[in-house]
Design a protein around this motif. Sequence first.
Motif, PDB file in Angstrom:
ATOM      1  N   LEU A  15       2.774   4.431   7.303  1.00 57.35           N
ATOM      2  CA  LEU A  15       1.465   3.783   7.117  1.00 57.35           C
ATOM      3  C   LEU A  15       1.125   3.643   5.640  1.00 57.35           C
ATOM      4  O   LEU A  15       0.512   2.649   5.232  1.00 57.35           O
ATOM      5  CB  LEU A  15       0.361   4.580   7.820  1.00 57.35           C
ATOM      6  N   ASN A  18       3.315   0.649   3.896  1.00 54.06           N
ATOM      7  CA  ASN A  18       3.241  -0.696   4.461  1.00 54.06           C
ATOM      8  C   ASN A  18       1.835  -1.253   4.334  1.00 54.06           C
ATOM      9  O   ASN A  18       0.871  -0.507   4.216  1.00 54.06           O
ATOM     10  CB  ASN A  18       3.692  -0.693   5.921  1.00 54.06           C
ATOM     11  N   GLY A  21       0.035  -4.966   9.479  1.00 56.98           N
ATOM     12  CA  GLY A  21       0.123  -4.410  10.822  1.00 56.98           C
ATOM     13  C   GLY A  21      -0.394  -5.398  11.840  1.00 56.98           C
ATOM     14  O   GLY A  21      -0.941  -6.450  11.485  1.00 56.98           O
ATOM     15  N   MET A  66      -3.133  -0.165  16.581  1.00 57.70           N
ATOM     16  CA  MET A  66      -2.470  -0.885  15.496  1.00 57.70           C
ATOM     17  C   MET A  66      -0.996  -0.540  15.549  1.00 57.70           C
ATOM     18  O   MET A  66      -0.619   0.615  15.745  1.00 57.70           O
ATOM     19  CB  MET A  66      -3.061  -0.446  14.159  1.00 57.70           C
ATOM     20  N   VAL A  68       2.485  -0.804  13.271  1.00 53.98           N
ATOM     21  CA  VAL A  68       3.057  -1.016  11.944  1.00 53.98           C
ATOM     22  C   VAL A  68       4.557  -0.799  12.077  1.00 53.98           C
ATOM     23  O   VAL A  68       4.994   0.201  12.652  1.00 53.98           O
ATOM     24  CB  VAL A  68       2.437  -0.055  10.903  1.00 53.98           C
ATOM     25  N   SER A  79       8.700   2.285  13.811  1.00 48.48           N
ATOM     26  CA  SER A  79       7.384   1.769  14.179  1.00 48.48           C
ATOM     27  C   SER A  79       6.417   2.930  14.404  1.00 48.48           C
ATOM     28  O   SER A  79       6.820   4.017  14.806  1.00 48.48           O
ATOM     29  CB  SER A  79       7.456   0.892  15.431  1.00 48.48           C
TER      30      SER A  79
END
Length: 150
Positions: A15, A18, A21, A66, A68, A79
């Motif tokens: 998280l 990145n 998302g 969410m 990502v 992921s």
Amino acid sequence: MQVRTLDRSECIRLLSVNRLGRLACSLDGQPYVVPIHFAYADNSLYAFSLLGRKIDYMRSNPKVSMLVEEHGPRRAWKSVVVDGRFEELPDRVGHKHDRDHAWSLLSRHAAWWEPGALKPVIPPMSDHATHVFFRIVIDRLSGREANEDD
């Protein structure tokens, strides 16, 4: 192909590095998924958007998810799925600190306002567009990673 579960620290790392998302929200049983740029800090994902369907949905039903993802060489991937709660950071007294914090996190990256500030239609003429800063407070994280067998 080997798949393994990511621990919490690995999920947080993904998280943290990145910016893009897929946000999932729903209203009256109708799911809606859109790409958003975000920044991670303080157990929350911070984001920005113009008013529209996703904000309407999240205001009515603050439970969101969410996704990502990261793609690696060949078929490798990671992921993380976040389950959390939408919290709007309005432009009014009592929310200035949180709103400024969101802006400072997001503005560290080029084009931080995209895609949240872009619409596929010509906007009406006005002095300003109504925009919303918000955060997704993380209630639960889960992650997976897949790598090719050697």
